[in-house]
Structure formats: C-alpha cells, structure tokens
Design an enzyme around this catalytic site. Structure first.
Site, PDB file in Angstrom:
ATOM      1  N   TRP A   1      51.179  59.017  28.843  1.00  0.00           N
ATOM      2  CA  TRP A   1      50.006  59.368  29.654  1.00  0.00           C
ATOM      3  C   TRP A   1      48.942  58.275  29.614  1.00  0.00           C
ATOM      4  CZ3 TRP A   1      52.032  63.106  26.114  1.00  0.00           C
ATOM      5  CH2 TRP A   1      52.718  64.169  26.731  1.00  0.00           C
TER       6      TRP A   1
ATOM      7  N   HIS B   1      46.643  65.277  32.484  1.00  0.00           N
ATOM      8  CA  HIS B   1      47.374  66.515  32.785  1.00  0.00           C
ATOM      9  C   HIS B   1      46.403  67.679  32.692  1.00  0.00           C
ATOM     10  CE1 HIS B   1      48.685  66.419  28.196  1.00  0.00           C
ATOM     11  NE2 HIS B   1      47.402  66.205  28.358  1.00  0.00           N
TER      12      HIS B   1
ATOM     13  N   ARG C   1      46.686  59.183  36.492  1.00  0.00           N
ATOM     14  CA  ARG C   1      47.456  58.337  35.564  1.00  0.00           C
ATOM     15  C   ARG C   1      47.432  56.889  36.019  1.00  0.00           C
ATOM     16  NH1 ARG C   1      52.565  62.112  33.747  1.00  0.00           N
ATOM     17  NH2 ARG C   1      51.230  63.907  33.316  1.00  0.00           N
TER      18      ARG C   1
ATOM     19  N   GLN D   1      48.460  69.122  39.327  1.00  0.00           N
ATOM     20  CA  GLN D   1      49.365  69.929  38.513  1.00  0.00           C
ATOM     21  C   GLN D   1      48.914  71.379  38.531  1.00  0.00           C
ATOM     22  OE1 GLN D   1      49.352  68.244  34.524  1.00  0.00           O
ATOM     23  NE2 GLN D   1      51.207  67.060  34.980  1.00  0.00           N
TER      24      GLN D   1
ATOM     25  N   VAL E   1      54.471  71.320  22.419  1.00  0.00           N
ATOM     26  CA  VAL E   1      55.363  72.489  22.480  1.00  0.00           C
ATOM     27  C   VAL E   1      56.518  72.302  21.499  1.00  0.00           C
ATOM     28  CG1 VAL E   1      54.878  73.281  24.824  1.00  0.00           C
ATOM     29  CG2 VAL E   1      56.535  71.431  24.473  1.00  0.00           C
TER      30      VAL E   1
ATOM     31  N   ALA F   1      53.989  77.600  27.470  1.00  0.00           N
ATOM     32  CA  ALA F   1      53.156  76.810  28.385  1.00  0.00           C
ATOM     33  C   ALA F   1      54.069  76.035  29.319  1.00  0.00           C
ATOM     34  CB  ALA F   1      52.275  75.845  27.594  1.00  0.00           C
TER      35      ALA F   1
HETATM   36  N1  PHE Z   1      51.365  68.345  30.433  1.00  0.00           N
HETATM   37  C1  PHE Z   1      52.732  67.934  30.605  1.00  0.00           C
HETATM   38  C2  PHE Z   1      52.796  66.746  31.522  1.00  0.00           C
HETATM   39  O1  PHE Z   1      51.826  66.464  32.201  1.00  0.00           O
HETATM   40  C3  PHE Z   1      53.587  69.056  31.157  1.00  0.00           C
HETATM   41  C4  PHE Z   1      53.703  70.186  30.210  1.00  0.00           C
HETATM   42  C5  PHE Z   1      52.801  71.226  30.245  1.00  0.00           C
HETATM   43  C6  PHE Z   1      54.695  70.229  29.295  1.00  0.00           C
HETATM   44  C7  PHE Z   1      52.891  72.288  29.380  1.00  0.00           C
HETATM   45  C8  PHE Z   1      54.834  71.276  28.414  1.00  0.00           C
HETATM   46  C9  PHE Z   1      53.923  72.307  28.469  1.00  0.00           C
HETATM   47  O2  PHE Z   1      53.779  66.064  31.629  1.00  0.00           O
END
Ligand code: PHE
Length: 383
Positions: free
Chosen positions: A205, A226, A252, A266, A309, A351
C-alpha cells in the site's frame, strides 16, 4: 422650442417663383411626393436660398420615405443619424452653413429648415413609438404550437450506480452504511491494522503522504490506501454486535494502466459478534455476489494474506471460463481487536474489502479503469 408643424405657405412670393422656376421646381412635383404634413415652398430667387430650398424639399421627401420604410429600430436610428446627426446630418449641415450667409438668406431658409427639423423629429418619435409597441406585441404572443425545448437530464455516474446497488443489497442483509475520512493518520491506515512501520506488508500500500514538520510517525497524515481504517474507527466508538459496510475513495501510488489507478473506490465490510464465523462470511458474500451479478455466479474462496486478518482469503468469481479476483477478506486478527480494546476471547468477526471499479467493470463490461475518470460523454451516456 415650440413651432407649428402646420403646412407652410408663403404665398406672397409664389407668383415670382412661378416665373423663374421649372414646373418641378415650382413644387408641382413635390405636391405628389411630399408627405401630407406639409411642403416646403421656395420663396426666393437668390441662388443660395434656391438651392437650399430645393435641397430641403428633396431631403424632406427622402427622410419621410425612410421613416415610413423603417421596419426595425436600428433602421430608424440610421435615418435619424443621416438627417439630424450632430456631425454629419444632412439637415444639420444646412442649418450650420446658414451662419455664414447674409441676413436675407438666413431669414428665408432658416425658419423653413428649423420647421423641417421639427417635423422630422416628430416623425421619428412617432415611428419609434410604433415600432416599440409592435415589438412588445410580438414578444407577448404565445405560440402554443411551437415545439418545446427538450431539457436534457443528467444521470448518475456508473460508479455511483454500482455503489447504490451494493448499498441496497447489504441494507437488505441488515448491514448499516458508514463513511470515513479520506485523509488518514499512519496509525489508522497501518499501525492499528497490524502493519507496523518497516513491515514489508506496507509495500502493498504505497501512497501519498502529506508534508508535515515535527509530527510523530503515527500521526503523520496520508491519503488512505484502503477503507480498512474505518474498521478501527468504528470499533473504537461502537460495541458489538454490528455489521457495517464502508464505501469510499482510496488512493495508491501506482503506475496507471487499464486496471490500476492512483484513485479508486472500495467497499469495506465488517461484522463482529460473539459467534461470527467464516461460514457466515461465505454465506453473506455468496448471497451478495449472486444478487449483484446473477443467481448462477460461481464463487471461489482462496487462502491469502493480509496483516489484519487471520485466516486471510481472496474471493474470485468465474467469468467466461476465467476466475477473477473480486475482493480480499478474512477473520479479524486478534491484534486488531486488541488495538480497539475488544477481548478476542469473546468476540469474533469477519472483514472484507472489495473494489468498486472492479465490480462495475464486470457488471457493465468496461475494459479499462481509466474510463471512469475521463468524463468522456460517449462513455458516460451509455449508463
Ligand atoms: N484492505 C484490503 C486491501 O485494500 C482488503 C481487505 C479488507 C482485506 C478487509 C481483508 C479484509 O487490499
């Protein structure tokens, strides 16, 4: 200065004039061409006076002809300037030349020229008024048979359409919709999501940082990469159980191509409760994808890695024989619960984060992510 506009007849001198002038000059012709208001008769045999009296007759004829013919205010104004204009008006010039003439000439031509001026002025005034009234009448007329003007209606951008659709589906599954800031701190975007500074996962990121002096690392501001920081913000201020989605813009630092933009959208999802499981997630997300695309959509769950996660997943859907990745997901990491002071022994959660552009590209068969931001009407009109 009030002067009589009545016809002028200086009959005393008429006999003499008749002897020396041609029939036309005697005013026989002018009887036909002069307007009914009156005529200018010559009263003198002097050369100067004679010429100017003829001029006045001719001028009067032409001036009234033009006034009568004028169909627009502009044409009428043209006639006014031509005869009465301060600098070059024909009558103005005659009047001006009088001052160099002997008294006798002045006495003969002067009064007639002044009367003519007054007549032309009155004629102009009356015609101006008439044209004006006509204009008012014309603009007051309503033609009910005239075709109406078509009012072009705009419509929602494809990204807004897909966002609304997604919100609608999740609302139907009892999720609430919340939003968060686009400018985030390092803490919410990374640290609290178990992505410490210098962790290689930060490479996933790369983003835009705001220039700031003397600020602690965790408070440094950036454009969020994100929507996951809203997991933290929401849990800090709410108690489980709950289920939310968070639509929003993210940024990004990317090389732009058909599938990468530096700015995109998103939708984050978060469900937390005493016994929320991966099975719940599979059901919810399959249901969502079927409602968004179609009933027969095939969904695949693959193991993957995101620091916030455990376990982490990626979800694909089958499209024309190929599997296409549509989102990242997983069970909320215990360290994330720690950061918001939830006890991971008592709460569980899942999530997910999906790309809005990706959804729209699949649903509307859009080949290039850049099309969303080019504002090309040929593209936008298709939605
Ligand atoms: N935030 C992650 C991304 O931008 C996506 C994601 C969200 C993954 C929630 C797991 C749980 O790539």
């Amino acid at each position: 200065m009030a002067r009589p506009a009545a016809p002028i007849k200086v009959t005393g001198a008429f006999f003499i004039l008749a002897v020396i002038l041609s029939p036309a000059e005697r005013g026989e012709e002018s009887r036909e061409i002069l307007p009914p208001q009156g005529e200018v008769r010559m009263t003198n045999q002097g050369r100067f006076a004679k010429i100017h009296l003829m001029d006045l007759n001719d001028l009067k004829t032409r001036a009234f002809h033009e006034i009568a013919e004028a169909k627009e205010v502009k044409a009428l104004e043209g006639a006014r300037v031509k005869y009465l204009g301060r600098e070059r008006g024909e009558l103005t010039k005659i009047l001006r030349s009088l001052k160099d003439r002997p008294l006798a000439d002045r006495q003969k031509v002067g009064p007639l020229a002044n009367i003519l001026r007054k007549e032309i002025e009155d004629g102009l005034k009356a015609k101006f008024k008439k044209l004006e009234e006509k204009q008012i009448k014309r603009s007051a007329q309503l033609d009910v048979s005239m075709p109406g003007k078509k009012i072009k209606l705009g419509h929602l951008h494809p990204l807004t359409l897909i966002e609304n659709k997604i919100k609608e589906i999740f609302s139907g599954l009892n999720f609430s919709v919340v939003e968060g800031p686009e400018v985030e701190s390092d803490y919410y975007n990374f640290d609290a999501l178990n992505i410490p500074a210098n962790h290689p996962a930060r490479d996933m990121w790369d983003t835009f940082w705001l220039r700031q002096n003397g600020i602690k690392n965790s408070e440094r501001l950036l454009l969020r990469t994100h929507t996951s920081p809203m997991q933290i913000r929401y849990m800090e201020t709410h108690e489980p159980p709950f289920q939310i989605i968070v639509p929003g813009r993210v940024f990004r630092y990317e090389a732009i191509d058909a599938s990468h933009e530096i700015n995109f959208h998103q939708v984050e999802g978060l469900m937390v409760g005493e016994s929320v499981s991966l099975a719940n997630f599979k059901y919810i997300i399959t249901e969502f994808l079927k409602r968004l695309f179609d009933e027969n959509t095939q969904v695949r769950f693959r193991p993957s890695y995101f620091p916030f996660v455990e376990p982490g997943l990626e979800i694909d859907i089958k499209l024309g024989g190929d599997w296409l990745e549509v989102m990242g997901a997983g069970m909320v990491h215990p360290k994330v619960f720690d950061a918001v002071k939830y006890n991971p022994k008592f709460v569980k959660g899942f999530a997910f984060g999906l790309g809005l552009e990706r959804m729209a590209m699949i649903k509307y068969k859009i080949p290039d992510i850049r099309m969303f931001y080019e504002n090309d009407m040929r593209f936008l009109k298709q939605f």
